[in-house]
Design a protein around this motif. Structure first.
Motif, PDB file in Angstrom:
ATOM      1  N   MET A   1       0.839  -1.200   0.000  1.00  0.00           N
ATOM      2  CA  MET A   1       0.000   0.000   0.000  1.00  0.00           C
ATOM      3  C   MET A   1       0.877   1.253   0.000  1.00  0.00           C
ATOM      4  SD  MET A   1      -2.859  -1.351   2.683  1.00  0.00           S
ATOM      5  CE  MET A   1      -4.088  -0.062   2.536  1.00  0.00           C
ATOM      6  N   ILE A   2       1.946   1.244   0.781  1.00  0.00           N
ATOM      7  CA  ILE A   2       2.860   2.384   0.822  1.00  0.00           C
ATOM      8  C   ILE A   2       3.518   2.579  -0.538  1.00  0.00           C
ATOM      9  CG2 ILE A   2       5.012   3.261   1.831  1.00  0.00           C
ATOM     10  CD1 ILE A   2       4.129   1.838   4.451  1.00  0.00           C
ATOM     11  N   ASP A   3       3.928   1.477  -1.156  1.00  0.00           N
ATOM     12  CA  ASP A   3       4.529   1.564  -2.487  1.00  0.00           C
ATOM     13  C   ASP A   3       3.544   2.155  -3.492  1.00  0.00           C
ATOM     14  OD1 ASP A   3       6.831   0.457  -1.434  1.00  0.00           O
ATOM     15  OD2 ASP A   3       6.400  -1.571  -2.188  1.00  0.00           O
ATOM     16  N   ARG A   4       2.285   1.754  -3.393  1.00  0.00           N
ATOM     17  CA  ARG A   4       1.264   2.271  -4.307  1.00  0.00           C
ATOM     18  C   ARG A   4       1.042   3.770  -4.081  1.00  0.00           C
ATOM     19  NH1 ARG A   4      -0.709   2.237  -9.239  1.00  0.00           N
ATOM     20  NH2 ARG A   4      -2.914   2.679  -9.299  1.00  0.00           N
ATOM     21  N   ILE A   5       1.065   4.210  -2.830  1.00  0.00           N
ATOM     22  CA  ILE A   5       0.949   5.640  -2.527  1.00  0.00           C
ATOM     23  C   ILE A   5       2.076   6.394  -3.220  1.00  0.00           C
ATOM     24  CG2 ILE A   5       1.170   7.390  -0.708  1.00  0.00           C
ATOM     25  CD1 ILE A   5      -0.192   5.356   1.193  1.00  0.00           C
ATOM     26  N   ASN A   6       3.289   5.870  -3.131  1.00  0.00           N
ATOM     27  CA  ASN A   6       4.441   6.529  -3.747  1.00  0.00           C
ATOM     28  C   ASN A   6       4.329   6.570  -5.264  1.00  0.00           C
ATOM     29  OD1 ASN A   6       5.631   7.048  -1.272  1.00  0.00           O
ATOM     30  ND2 ASN A   6       6.717   5.100  -1.246  1.00  0.00           N
ATOM     31  N   VAL A   7       3.869   5.469  -5.870  1.00  0.00           N
ATOM     32  CA  VAL A   7       3.698   5.432  -7.327  1.00  0.00           C
ATOM     33  C   VAL A   7       2.674   6.477  -7.761  1.00  0.00           C
ATOM     34  CG1 VAL A   7       2.772   4.030  -9.219  1.00  0.00           C
ATOM     35  CG2 VAL A   7       4.411   3.039  -7.618  1.00  0.00           C
ATOM     36  N   LEU A   8       1.559   6.529  -7.058  1.00  0.00           N
ATOM     37  CA  LEU A   8       0.517   7.495  -7.414  1.00  0.00           C
ATOM     38  C   LEU A   8       0.992   8.933  -7.208  1.00  0.00           C
ATOM     39  CD1 LEU A   8      -2.629   5.681  -5.978  1.00  0.00           C
ATOM     40  CD2 LEU A   8      -2.050   6.021  -8.389  1.00  0.00           C
ATOM     41  N   SER A   9       1.770   9.151  -6.169  1.00  0.00           N
ATOM     42  CA  SER A   9       2.290  10.493  -5.908  1.00  0.00           C
ATOM     43  C   SER A   9       3.207  10.949  -7.043  1.00  0.00           C
ATOM     44  CB  SER A   9       3.043  10.514  -4.586  1.00  0.00           C
ATOM     45  OG  SER A   9       3.590  11.787  -4.350  1.00  0.00           O
ATOM     46  N   LYS A  10       4.109  10.068  -7.452  1.00  0.00           N
ATOM     47  CA  LYS A  10       5.014  10.407  -8.554  1.00  0.00           C
ATOM     48  C   LYS A  10       4.242  10.637  -9.844  1.00  0.00           C
ATOM     49  CE  LYS A  10       8.922   7.966  -6.603  1.00  0.00           C
ATOM     50  NZ  LYS A  10       9.729   6.751  -6.634  1.00  0.00           N
TER      51      LYS A  10
ATOM     52  N   SER B   1       1.134  11.624 -10.149  1.00  0.00           N
ATOM     53  CA  SER B   1       0.353  12.863 -10.080  1.00  0.00           C
ATOM     54  C   SER B   1       1.226  14.084 -10.360  1.00  0.00           C
ATOM     55  CB  SER B   1      -0.336  12.997  -8.723  1.00  0.00           C
ATOM     56  OG  SER B   1       0.585  13.287  -7.698  1.00  0.00           O
ATOM     57  N   LYS B   2       2.499  14.019  -9.945  1.00  0.00           N
ATOM     58  CA  LYS B   2       3.415  15.132 -10.202  1.00  0.00           C
ATOM     59  C   LYS B   2       3.834  15.186 -11.666  1.00  0.00           C
ATOM     60  CE  LYS B   2       5.289  15.141  -5.553  1.00  0.00           C
ATOM     61  NZ  LYS B   2       6.450  14.803  -4.722  1.00  0.00           N
ATOM     62  N   ASN B   3       4.010  14.014 -12.275  1.00  0.00           N
ATOM     63  CA  ASN B   3       4.539  13.963 -13.641  1.00  0.00           C
ATOM     64  C   ASN B   3       3.484  14.130 -14.721  1.00  0.00           C
ATOM     65  OD1 ASN B   3       7.129  13.583 -12.688  1.00  0.00           O
ATOM     66  ND2 ASN B   3       6.961  11.360 -12.690  1.00  0.00           N
ATOM     67  N   GLU B   4       2.376  13.419 -14.585  1.00  0.00           N
ATOM     68  CA  GLU B   4       1.399  13.417 -15.678  1.00  0.00           C
ATOM     69  C   GLU B   4      -0.046  13.591 -15.247  1.00  0.00           C
ATOM     70  OE1 GLU B   4       0.889   8.969 -16.965  1.00  0.00           O
ATOM     71  OE2 GLU B   4       2.980   9.298 -16.407  1.00  0.00           O
ATOM     72  N   GLY B   5      -0.319  13.546 -13.988  1.00  0.00           N
ATOM     73  CA  GLY B   5      -1.682  13.692 -13.498  1.00  0.00           C
ATOM     74  C   GLY B   5      -2.346  12.341 -13.295  1.00  0.00           C
TER      75      GLY B   5
ATOM     76  N   GLU C   1     -10.246   7.899 -10.952  1.00  0.00           N
ATOM     77  CA  GLU C   1     -10.199   6.657 -10.174  1.00  0.00           C
ATOM     78  C   GLU C   1      -8.901   6.569  -9.364  1.00  0.00           C
ATOM     79  OE1 GLU C   1     -10.725   6.627 -13.564  1.00  0.00           O
ATOM     80  OE2 GLU C   1     -12.900   6.376 -13.491  1.00  0.00           O
ATOM     81  N   GLU C   2      -7.803   6.965  -9.994  1.00  0.00           N
ATOM     82  CA  GLU C   2      -6.515   6.945  -9.291  1.00  0.00           C
ATOM     83  C   GLU C   2      -6.485   7.987  -8.177  1.00  0.00           C
ATOM     84  OE1 GLU C   2      -3.446   5.443 -12.772  1.00  0.00           O
ATOM     85  OE2 GLU C   2      -4.043   7.562 -12.722  1.00  0.00           O
ATOM     86  N   ALA C   3      -7.085   9.137  -8.411  1.00  0.00           N
ATOM     87  CA  ALA C   3      -7.138  10.177  -7.386  1.00  0.00           C
ATOM     88  C   ALA C   3      -7.928   9.685  -6.176  1.00  0.00           C
ATOM     89  CB  ALA C   3      -7.757  11.451  -7.951  1.00  0.00           C
ATOM     90  N   GLU C   4      -9.024   8.989  -6.423  1.00  0.00           N
ATOM     91  CA  GLU C   4      -9.827   8.440  -5.322  1.00  0.00           C
ATOM     92  C   GLU C   4      -9.040   7.358  -4.583  1.00  0.00           C
ATOM     93  OE1 GLU C   4     -12.905   8.090  -2.683  1.00  0.00           O
ATOM     94  OE2 GLU C   4     -12.598   9.632  -4.195  1.00  0.00           O
ATOM     95  N   GLU C   5      -8.348   6.505  -5.334  1.00  0.00           N
ATOM     96  CA  GLU C   5      -7.524   5.462  -4.716  1.00  0.00           C
ATOM     97  C   GLU C   5      -6.435   6.090  -3.854  1.00  0.00           C
ATOM     98  OE1 GLU C   5      -4.601   1.729  -5.952  1.00  0.00           O
ATOM     99  OE2 GLU C   5      -5.268   3.125  -7.506  1.00  0.00           O
TER     100      GLU C   5
END
Length: 60
Positions: A6-15, A17-21, A25-29
């Motif tokens: 879950m922590i790894d997924r948070i980091n992937v989504l954070s990166k 969101s910074k790079n391409e948005g 569904e991903e924002a909700e996740e």
């Protein structure tokens, strides 16, 4: 309980969101994962603080 996956997924989504948005569904996740992480952190901190005892210099 928060897992390393879950922590790894948070980091992937954070990166992402910074790079391409993020997609909606991903924002909700991301929102749900961050909330779970914060809740776990608070519970852990509360548990640690509940186990601390203070003794004054006169041992009261």
């Amino acid at each position: 309980m928060i897992t390393q996956e879950m922590i790894d997924r948070i980091n992937v989504l954070s990166k992402k969101s910074k790079n391409e948005g993020l997609t909606p569904e991903e924002a909700e996740e991301q929102k749900l994962l961050r909330r779970a992480y914060i809740d776990a952190f608070k519970a852990n901190l509360k548990s640690q603080l509940d186990n601390i005892e203070f003794v004054d210099p006169e041992n009261n």
